[in-house]
Design an enzyme around this catalytic site. Structure first.
Site, PDB file in Angstrom:
ATOM      1  N   HIS A 100     112.003  80.394  44.318  1.00 52.37           N
ATOM      2  CA  HIS A 100     114.048  81.209  45.029  1.00 52.37           C
ATOM      3  C   HIS A 100     113.466  80.834  46.255  1.00 52.37           C
ATOM      4  CE1 HIS A 100     117.161  83.564  44.349  1.00 52.37           C
ATOM      5  NE2 HIS A 100     116.752  84.242  45.115  1.00 52.37           N
ATOM      6  N   ASN A 127     109.094  79.430  38.853  1.00 52.06           N
ATOM      7  CA  ASN A 127     110.217  79.546  39.797  1.00 52.06           C
ATOM      8  C   ASN A 127     110.146  79.489  41.073  1.00 52.06           C
ATOM      9  OD1 ASN A 127     113.546  79.076  39.827  1.00 52.06           O
ATOM     10  ND2 ASN A 127     112.958  81.012  39.945  1.00 52.06           N
ATOM     11  N   MET A 187     119.352  76.007  37.556  1.00 55.90           N
ATOM     12  CA  MET A 187     120.279  77.038  37.860  1.00 55.90           C
ATOM     13  C   MET A 187     120.463  77.670  36.745  1.00 55.90           C
ATOM     14  SD  MET A 187     119.722  76.232  40.589  1.00 55.90           S
ATOM     15  CE  MET A 187     120.968  77.785  41.511  1.00 55.90           C
ATOM     16  N   ARG A 188     119.996  78.015  35.086  1.00 53.05           N
ATOM     17  CA  ARG A 188     120.246  78.346  34.136  1.00 53.05           C
ATOM     18  C   ARG A 188     119.154  79.724  34.032  1.00 53.05           C
ATOM     19  NH1 ARG A 188     124.209  75.830  30.501  1.00 53.05           N
ATOM     20  NH2 ARG A 188     124.576  73.245  31.518  1.00 53.05           N
ATOM     21  N   ASN A 216     112.065  69.173  45.355  1.00 50.98           N
ATOM     22  CA  ASN A 216     111.357  70.406  45.110  1.00 50.98           C
ATOM     23  C   ASN A 216     110.305  69.398  43.974  1.00 50.98           C
ATOM     24  OD1 ASN A 216     110.553  72.602  46.302  1.00 50.98           O
ATOM     25  ND2 ASN A 216     112.267  72.943  45.932  1.00 50.98           N
TER      26      ASN A 216
HETATM   27  C1  GAR Z   1     115.092  75.261  46.157  1.00 53.01           C
HETATM   28  O1  GAR Z   1     115.978  75.873  47.380  1.00 53.01           O
HETATM   29  C2  GAR Z   1     114.757  76.368  45.322  1.00 53.01           C
HETATM   30  O2  GAR Z   1     114.742  77.207  45.696  1.00 53.01           O
HETATM   31  C3  GAR Z   1     116.749  76.686  44.779  1.00 53.01           C
HETATM   32  O3  GAR Z   1     117.397  75.340  44.465  1.00 53.01           O
HETATM   33  C4  GAR Z   1     116.950  74.802  45.312  1.00 53.01           C
HETATM   34  C5  GAR Z   1     116.612  73.688  44.165  1.00 53.01           C
HETATM   35  O4  GAR Z   1     116.302  72.416  45.983  1.00 53.01           O
HETATM   36  N1  GAR Z   1     116.613  77.809  43.258  1.00 53.01           N
HETATM   37  C6  GAR Z   1     117.368  78.474  42.953  1.00 53.01           C
HETATM   38  O5  GAR Z   1     117.950  78.672  44.076  1.00 53.01           O
HETATM   39  C7  GAR Z   1     116.972  78.981  42.042  1.00 53.01           C
HETATM   40  N2  GAR Z   1     117.658  80.410  41.885  1.00 53.01           N
HETATM   41  P1  GAR Z   1     115.694  70.626  44.976  1.00 53.01           P
HETATM   42  O6  GAR Z   1     116.970  70.226  44.196  1.00 53.01           O
HETATM   43  O7  GAR Z   1     116.122  69.887  45.890  1.00 53.01           O
HETATM   44  O8  GAR Z   1     114.475  71.397  44.864  1.00 53.01           O
END
Ligand code: GAR
Length: 192
Positions: free
Chosen positions: A110, A108, A91-92, A13
């Site tokens: 999600h 954020n 993730m915190r 992202n």
């Molecule tokens: C993403 O899919 C995001 O939506 C998720 O972690 C991934 C990170 O991917 N976030 C969560 O689950 C937050 N609760 P990335 O490091 O490739 O962006």
């Protein structure tokens, strides 16, 4: 608009946000990239892009940072002149020092259509629940987990034969489109 990016993982992202800035779709700059995971992909990406980085490694706690370390994070974001804090796979749980310092300025992404499937591995939850449609949500961050005001959502179909990996990949493709778009909207709204 100056962005502070927080992430724990591979940083796809973050890469999509950098790409939107580079190709002129998003008028913003990444002032600081922060990770709680040394060696994470998001830090490598930041270094390659010449973005200043900060590592907050606190293995004693797994789900949050201690108030003292979160204060350090607030100081660093302020010193970098950050206007908007962007959680990209962070993730915190964000606690009060940061929430209080950036009211309605933390967002954020999600990987579910909130309010369904809050918490971790949301795409696996969606697959296990047998829903026909999954997706992703961009929302403001509040004191609870994945409950803040929703800014935008994108849907993807769950296809026959989907695995956790194939579904997450389809959701991520939408994340990479949606997140820069929402940041662009917020940047336009806050332009003086
Ligand atoms: C993403 O899919 C995001 O939506 C998720 O972690 C991934 C990170 O991917 N976030 C969560 O689950 C937050 N609760 P990335 O490091 O490739 O962006």
């Amino acid at each position: 608009m100056k962005l502070g990016i927080l992430g724990s993982g591979k940083g796809s992202n973050f890469a999509a946000i950098l790409e939107a800035i580079r190709n002129g779709e998003l008028h913003a700059a990444v002032a600081l990239a922060v990770s709680d995971v040394p060696g994470s992909g998001i830090l490598r990406l930041a270094e390659e892009a010449g973005v200043p980085t900060l590592i907050l490694h606190e293995p004693r706690y797994r789900t949050r940072l201690s108030p003292r370390v979160e204060e350090q994070l607030v100081d660093a974001l302020r010193a970098a002149g950050v206007d908007l804090v962007v959680l990209a796979g962070y993730m915190r749980i964000v606690k009060s020092p940061l929430l209080d310092a950036f009211p309605r300025r933390i967002i954020n992404i999600h990987p579910s259509l909130l309010p369904s499937f809050r918490g971790i591995s949301a795409w696996e939850q969606a697959l296990a629940a047998g829903v026909a449609t999954a997706g992703c949500t961009v929302h403001y961050v509040d004191a609870e987990i994945d409950t803040g005001e929703i800014l935008a959502q994108a849907e993807v179909p769950v296809l026959p034969g989907d695995t956790a990996e194939s579904l997450h990949a389809r959701i991520q493709a939408e994340e990479h489109r949606l997140y820069p778009e929402v940041i662009r909207r917020l940047a336009m709204e806050t332009r003086p």
